[in-house]
Design a protein around this motif. Structure first.
Motif, PDB file in Angstrom:
ATOM      1  N   TYR A   1      -3.765   9.493   3.708  1.00  0.00           N
ATOM      2  CA  TYR A   1      -4.849  10.477   3.518  1.00  0.00           C
ATOM      3  C   TYR A   1      -4.861  11.500   4.655  1.00  0.00           C
ATOM      4  CZ  TYR A   1      -6.229   7.321  -0.139  1.00  0.00           C
ATOM      5  OH  TYR A   1      -6.200   6.542  -1.275  1.00  0.00           O
TER       6      TYR A   1
ATOM      7  N   ASP B   1      -5.974   2.597  13.980  1.00  0.00           N
ATOM      8  CA  ASP B   1      -5.938   1.375  13.165  1.00  0.00           C
ATOM      9  C   ASP B   1      -5.650   0.216  14.116  1.00  0.00           C
ATOM     10  OD1 ASP B   1      -5.444   1.118   9.815  1.00  0.00           O
ATOM     11  OD2 ASP B   1      -5.014  -0.664  11.012  1.00  0.00           O
TER      12      ASP B   1
ATOM     13  N   TRP C   1     -14.597  -1.486  15.976  1.00  0.00           N
ATOM     14  CA  TRP C   1     -15.800  -2.229  16.394  1.00  0.00           C
ATOM     15  C   TRP C   1     -16.019  -2.171  17.896  1.00  0.00           C
ATOM     16  CZ3 TRP C   1     -18.373  -2.079  12.406  1.00  0.00           C
ATOM     17  CH2 TRP C   1     -17.870  -2.451  11.160  1.00  0.00           C
TER      18      TRP C   1
ATOM     19  N   SER D   1      -3.706  -2.382  12.924  1.00  0.00           N
ATOM     20  CA  SER D   1      -2.473  -2.986  12.419  1.00  0.00           C
ATOM     21  C   SER D   1      -1.257  -2.222  12.920  1.00  0.00           C
ATOM     22  CB  SER D   1      -2.484  -2.977  10.883  1.00  0.00           C
ATOM     23  OG  SER D   1      -1.177  -3.204  10.390  1.00  0.00           O
TER      24      SER D   1
ATOM     25  N   GLY E   1      -9.183   3.573  10.641  1.00  0.00           N
ATOM     26  CA  GLY E   1      -8.646   2.653   9.628  1.00  0.00           C
ATOM     27  C   GLY E   1      -7.668   3.415   8.748  1.00  0.00           C
ATOM     28  N   ALA E   2      -6.752   4.139   9.411  1.00  0.00           N
ATOM     29  CA  ALA E   2      -5.882   5.115   8.727  1.00  0.00           C
ATOM     30  C   ALA E   2      -4.822   4.470   7.850  1.00  0.00           C
ATOM     31  CB  ALA E   2      -5.207   6.013   9.770  1.00  0.00           C
TER      32      ALA E   2
ATOM     33  N   ALA F   1      -6.405   1.029  17.913  1.00  0.00           N
ATOM     34  CA  ALA F   1      -7.777   0.996  18.430  1.00  0.00           C
ATOM     35  C   ALA F   1      -8.646   0.291  17.407  1.00  0.00           C
ATOM     36  CB  ALA F   1      -8.288   2.416  18.672  1.00  0.00           C
ATOM     37  N   ASP F   2      -9.668  -0.396  17.917  1.00  0.00           N
ATOM     38  CA  ASP F   2     -10.551  -1.215  17.083  1.00  0.00           C
ATOM     39  C   ASP F   2     -11.851  -0.446  16.836  1.00  0.00           C
ATOM     40  OD1 ASP F   2     -12.161  -3.142  15.963  1.00  0.00           O
ATOM     41  OD2 ASP F   2     -11.941  -4.589  17.599  1.00  0.00           O
TER      42      ASP F   2
ATOM     43  N   ARG G   1       0.839  -1.207   0.000  1.00  0.00           N
ATOM     44  CA  ARG G   1       0.000   0.000   0.000  1.00  0.00           C
ATOM     45  C   ARG G   1       0.868   1.249   0.000  1.00  0.00           C
ATOM     46  NH1 ARG G   1      -5.233   0.825   0.775  1.00  0.00           N
ATOM     47  NH2 ARG G   1      -5.510  -1.388   1.075  1.00  0.00           N
TER      48      ARG G   1
HETATM   49  C1  LIG Z   1      -8.017  -1.179   2.947  1.00  0.00           C
HETATM   50  S1  LIG Z   1      -7.046  -0.570   4.275  1.00  0.00           S
HETATM   51  C2  LIG Z   1      -7.219   1.188   4.059  1.00  0.00           C
HETATM   52  C3  LIG Z   1      -6.144   1.964   4.776  1.00  0.00           C
HETATM   53  C4  LIG Z   1      -6.146   3.472   4.490  1.00  0.00           C
HETATM   54  N1  LIG Z   1      -7.382   4.097   4.885  1.00  0.00           N
HETATM   55  C5  LIG Z   1      -5.854   3.703   3.018  1.00  0.00           C
HETATM   56  O1  LIG Z   1      -6.820   3.786   2.235  1.00  0.00           O
HETATM   57  O2  LIG Z   1      -4.675   3.774   2.658  1.00  0.00           O
HETATM   58  C6  LIG Z   1      -8.104  -0.889   5.679  1.00  0.00           C
HETATM   59  C7  LIG Z   1      -7.433  -0.515   7.006  1.00  0.00           C
HETATM   60  O3  LIG Z   1      -8.378  -0.753   8.054  1.00  0.00           O
HETATM   61  C8  LIG Z   1      -7.677  -1.377   9.123  1.00  0.00           C
HETATM   62  N2  LIG Z   1      -8.661  -2.109   9.929  1.00  0.00           N
HETATM   63  C9  LIG Z   1      -9.238  -3.314   9.662  1.00  0.00           C
HETATM   64  N3  LIG Z   1     -10.089  -3.656  10.645  1.00  0.00           N
HETATM   65  C10 LIG Z   1     -10.058  -2.642  11.552  1.00  0.00           C
HETATM   66  C11 LIG Z   1     -10.706  -2.416  12.806  1.00  0.00           C
HETATM   67  N4  LIG Z   1     -11.579  -3.306  13.298  1.00  0.00           N
HETATM   68  N5  LIG Z   1     -10.423  -1.281  13.488  1.00  0.00           N
HETATM   69  C12 LIG Z   1      -9.535  -0.377  12.986  1.00  0.00           C
HETATM   70  N6  LIG Z   1      -8.894  -0.541  11.805  1.00  0.00           N
HETATM   71  C13 LIG Z   1      -9.150  -1.649  11.108  1.00  0.00           C
HETATM   72  C14 LIG Z   1      -6.635  -2.246   8.459  1.00  0.00           C
HETATM   73  O4  LIG Z   1      -5.574  -2.605   9.324  1.00  0.00           O
HETATM   74  C15 LIG Z   1      -6.204  -1.335   7.304  1.00  0.00           C
HETATM   75  O5  LIG Z   1      -5.132  -0.495   7.678  1.00  0.00           O
END
Ligand SMILES: C[S@@+](CC[C@H](N)C(=O)[O-])C[C@H]1O[C@@H](n2cnc3c(N)ncnc32)[C@H](O)[C@@H]1O
Length: 259
Positions: free
Chosen positions: A93, A106, A130, A108, A87-88, A127-128, A59
Motif C-alpha cells: 500500500y 513493522d 505498541w 516482522s 504495520g506496512a 519498530a513496534d 500476502r
Molecule cells: C495483516 S498484516 C497487514 C500488512 C499490510 N498492512 C497489508 O495489508 O498488506 C499486519 C502487519 O502488522 C504487523 N504487526 C503486527 N504487530 C505489530 C506491532 N506491534 N508493531 C508493528 N507491526 C506489527 C505484522 O507483522 C504484519 O505485517
C-alpha cells in the motif's frame, strides 16, 4: 532506501537524531543499530513476533495479483507528502501511495525485507507500534494503517497537525465465504465503533469510503488468502480444492488530528 528516511527517525534509546554513516546507523550518544543486508534498519530493543515468512509470502503472492488494487488506489488518492505506514507488511500500500518518500514500519523482518525493496524511495524500519515509535514529532504528512494494529497517541505525535491518518478496516462480510468455510477470525459488527473508540481521543473522522467487489479467485489464490493469516490456518489452506467467488469489503477512513 534508508537514506531517504533517516532524517525522520530518532534513537529509540535516547530520542536524539540518528545518522547514517558507511552503512551504520548511530546517534550522537553512541547508540548504534544494525542495517540488515536486505536493507532494513532494526530499531527494536527486543524482538517482537510479527508475520512469519509463510504469511508474508502468501500476502505478497496474493497482493501482486492485483485483487486489492482498488483498496490501494483509494488509499493513494487520500495520501500526500511524506508518508509512513504502521504495520506496512510487504509495503504494497505504501509503494502505491508514495510520492516523495515513504517510511515502512513493522515488527516482522520477513515483511521488512520485502518492504525495503517495494519502492526506491521507501525506507524500512523494524519498530513496534505498541512502543514509542522511533519517529520524530510531526515528521509525517500521512500515516497509513492497513489491517494492522494502531496506537492513537503515537500516530498523533508523529503526524503533522495538518496531517492525515488513513485506516483500512474489514467489514463483517470481507473475504466471505472463505472466512466462514475455513473458520478464519471473523470481524465483529462492533469493529467500526471500536475503531472510533480507539482513535477518537486523538483524531476526528473526516470521510469514510467503502471499497467492495467480488473476486473470482483460483484455488491457489484462496489458499493464499488463508495462509496470509496466522500459521494455524495453513493446514486448512491445503484442503482448498477449488476456486471461489470471494467478497472484498473494507472501509477506507480518513482521520484528521485533533488539536
Ligand atoms: C495483516 S498484516 C497487514 C500488512 C499490510 N498492512 C497489508 O495489508 O498488506 C499486519 C502487519 O502488522 C504487523 N504487526 C503486527 N504487530 C505489530 C506491532 N506491534 N508493531 C508493528 N507491526 C506489527 C505484522 O507483522 C504484519 O505485517
Amino acid at each position: 532506501m534508508l537514506g531517504d528516511v533517516i532524517d525522520l527517525l530518532v534513537c529509540p534509546v535516547c530520542r536524539h537524531d540518528l545518522g547514517l554513516d558507511a552503512g551504520a546507523v548511530r546517534c550522537p550518544r553512541g547508540h548504534s543499530f544494525d542495517v540488515a543486508r536486505q536493507g532494513y534498519l532494526n530499531l527494536l530493543s527486543t524482538p517482537v513476533k510479527g508475520d512469519t515468512p509463510e504469511m508474508v509470502g502468501a500476502r505478497e503472492t496474493f497482493l501482486t495479483k492485483g485483487w486489492f488494487a482498488p483498496i490501494a488506489d483509494k488509499v493513494a488518492s487520500f495520501a500526500h507528502g511524506v508518508i509512513g505506514d504502521a504495520g506496512a507488511g510487504t509495503g504494497y500500500y505504501l509503494a502505491h501511495a508514495v510520492k516523495e518518500r515513504g517510511l515502512a514500519l513493522d515488527v516482522s523482518k520477513h515483511a521488512l525485507k520485502k518492504a525495503a525493496r517495494a519502492h526506491p524511495r521507501i525506507g524500512a524500519v523494524a519498530a513496534d507500534v505498541w512502543k514509542p515509535l522511533p519517529v520524530r514529532d510531526a515528521a509525517l504528512d500521512t500515516l497509513l494503517n492497513v489491517f494492522a494494529p494502531r496506537n492513537a497517541s503515537e500516530f498523533r505525535r508523529v503526524l503533522k497537525p495538518t496531517g492525515t491518518l488513513i485506516t483500512v478496516t474489514p467489514n463483517p462480510d470481507h473475504l466471505e465465504p472463505v472466512v466462514e468455510r475455513f473458520g478464519l477470525l471473523t470481524v465483529g459488527d462492533e469493529k467500526a465503533r471500536r475503531l472510533a473508540d480507539t482513535l477518537g481521543d486523538h483524531f476526528a473522522r473526516d470521510v469514510t469510503e467503502p471499497v467492495a467487489g467480488w473476486l473470482d479467485l483460483t484455488a491457489t489464490e484462496v489458499m493464499s488468502v488463508i495462509a496470509m493469516g496466522p500459521s494455524a490456518w495453513h493446514a486448512r489452506a491445503e484442503r482448498v480444492g477449488e476456486g471461489a467467488r470471494v467478497r472484498m469489503s473494507v472501509q477506507v477512513t480518513v482521520w484528521r488530528p485533533k488539536s
